[in-house]
Motif scaffolding. Sequence first.
Motif, PDB file in Angstrom:
ATOM      1  N   GLY A 125       8.533   0.464   3.812  1.00 19.95           N
ATOM      2  CA  GLY A 125       8.020  -0.569   3.085  1.00 19.95           C
ATOM      3  C   GLY A 125       9.094  -1.170   2.220  1.00 19.95           C
ATOM      4  O   GLY A 125      10.097  -1.282   2.387  1.00 19.95           O
ATOM      5  N   SER A 126       8.349  -2.139   1.490  1.00 22.12           N
ATOM      6  CA  SER A 126       9.171  -3.037   0.719  1.00 22.12           C
ATOM      7  C   SER A 126       8.964  -2.467  -0.825  1.00 22.12           C
ATOM      8  O   SER A 126       7.752  -2.344  -1.134  1.00 22.12           O
ATOM      9  CB  SER A 126       9.032  -4.446   1.082  1.00 22.12           C
ATOM     10  OG  SER A 126       9.553  -5.298   0.083  1.00 22.12           O
ATOM     11  N   ALA A 127       9.965  -2.736  -1.544  1.00 20.11           N
ATOM     12  CA  ALA A 127       9.798  -2.889  -3.124  1.00 20.11           C
ATOM     13  C   ALA A 127       9.035  -3.989  -3.634  1.00 20.11           C
ATOM     14  O   ALA A 127       8.934  -4.827  -3.016  1.00 20.11           O
ATOM     15  CB  ALA A 127      11.286  -2.505  -3.689  1.00 20.11           C
ATOM     16  N   ALA A 128       8.607  -3.894  -4.968  1.00 16.76           N
ATOM     17  CA  ALA A 128       7.949  -4.787  -5.602  1.00 16.76           C
ATOM     18  C   ALA A 128       8.624  -5.942  -5.493  1.00 16.76           C
ATOM     19  O   ALA A 128       9.946  -5.708  -5.860  1.00 16.76           O
ATOM     20  CB  ALA A 128       7.440  -4.361  -6.995  1.00 16.76           C
ATOM     21  N   ARG A 129       8.283  -7.358  -5.441  1.00 15.68           N
ATOM     22  CA  ARG A 129       8.895  -8.377  -5.674  1.00 15.68           C
ATOM     23  C   ARG A 129       8.469  -9.320  -6.595  1.00 15.68           C
ATOM     24  O   ARG A 129       7.164  -9.488  -6.751  1.00 15.68           O
ATOM     25  CB  ARG A 129       8.907  -8.959  -4.272  1.00 15.68           C
ATOM     26  CG  ARG A 129       9.438  -8.257  -3.070  1.00 15.68           C
ATOM     27  CD  ARG A 129       9.476  -9.210  -1.879  1.00 15.68           C
ATOM     28  NE  ARG A 129      10.072 -10.306  -1.891  1.00 15.68           N
ATOM     29  CZ  ARG A 129      11.331 -10.588  -1.052  1.00 15.68           C
ATOM     30  NH1 ARG A 129      12.090  -9.435  -0.758  1.00 15.68           N
ATOM     31  NH2 ARG A 129      11.729 -11.894  -1.258  1.00 15.68           N
ATOM     32  N   TRP A 176       4.499  -8.149   5.252  1.00 14.51           N
ATOM     33  CA  TRP A 176       4.296  -7.752   3.755  1.00 14.51           C
ATOM     34  C   TRP A 176       4.187  -9.231   3.050  1.00 14.51           C
ATOM     35  O   TRP A 176       5.238  -9.829   3.084  1.00 14.51           O
ATOM     36  CB  TRP A 176       5.399  -6.976   3.377  1.00 14.51           C
ATOM     37  CG  TRP A 176       5.218  -5.628   3.560  1.00 14.51           C
ATOM     38  CD1 TRP A 176       5.283  -5.286   4.989  1.00 14.51           C
ATOM     39  CD2 TRP A 176       5.117  -4.539   2.918  1.00 14.51           C
ATOM     40  NE1 TRP A 176       5.266  -3.603   4.861  1.00 14.51           N
ATOM     41  CE2 TRP A 176       5.133  -3.275   3.412  1.00 14.51           C
ATOM     42  CE3 TRP A 176       5.023  -4.240   1.462  1.00 14.51           C
ATOM     43  CZ2 TRP A 176       4.770  -2.238   3.273  1.00 14.51           C
ATOM     44  CZ3 TRP A 176       4.928  -3.051   0.863  1.00 14.51           C
ATOM     45  CH2 TRP A 176       4.687  -2.034   1.712  1.00 14.51           C
ATOM     46  N   ASN A 232       3.350 -11.643  -0.090  1.00 17.95           N
ATOM     47  CA  ASN A 232       3.310 -11.598  -1.505  1.00 17.95           C
ATOM     48  C   ASN A 232       2.757 -13.021  -2.000  1.00 17.95           C
ATOM     49  O   ASN A 232       3.614 -14.061  -1.915  1.00 17.95           O
ATOM     50  CB  ASN A 232       4.681 -11.232  -2.330  1.00 17.95           C
ATOM     51  CG  ASN A 232       4.630 -11.051  -3.628  1.00 17.95           C
ATOM     52  OD1 ASN A 232       3.532 -10.806  -4.419  1.00 17.95           O
ATOM     53  ND2 ASN A 232       5.851 -11.068  -4.165  1.00 17.95           N
TER      54      ASN A 232
END
Length: 146
Positions: free
Chosen positions: A96-100, A120, A122
């Motif tokens: 997954g991806s870290a919070a942006r 993903w 945002n």
Amino acid sequence: MPDYSFGNLYSFAMTVPSMDSRENCYNLIRQIRDTIRKVNKEYAKKIQDGLDHLDYIKEIAERPTRGDTIFFSFTSLCRFPLYEADFGWGKPIWVGSAARASTNGVIFLDTVSGDGIEAWVNLKEEDTAKFDCDEELLAYIAPKNY
């Protein structure tokens, strides 16, 4: 490039879509593809030959604060061997991806099975509400089973 430079070159492939309501999304996709194709060897050479590129990035980065441009960024990590990485405790079962902190961004990643793509997305909260209810978009989404 100065002799003391090191690291990776970073750039934008920016497209300004037509606001003509008669045009459809295929024209935007064509415009994006044409812009990405311009990031080639000659473009990289031009960046290496001078620092004008830094001024360009600074100017692009200032546009949203002036309010004259709304950015949507897309990046793809597809075909990166993310599911092959083993840091000593085995290969990942999901990536997954870290919070942006930024909004209006999309990151594409391969699915663990390798036969699909996860997006993903945002967005601002009010845009997310519209996005979640878009019937045309929802028709393309396969539910994620955890």
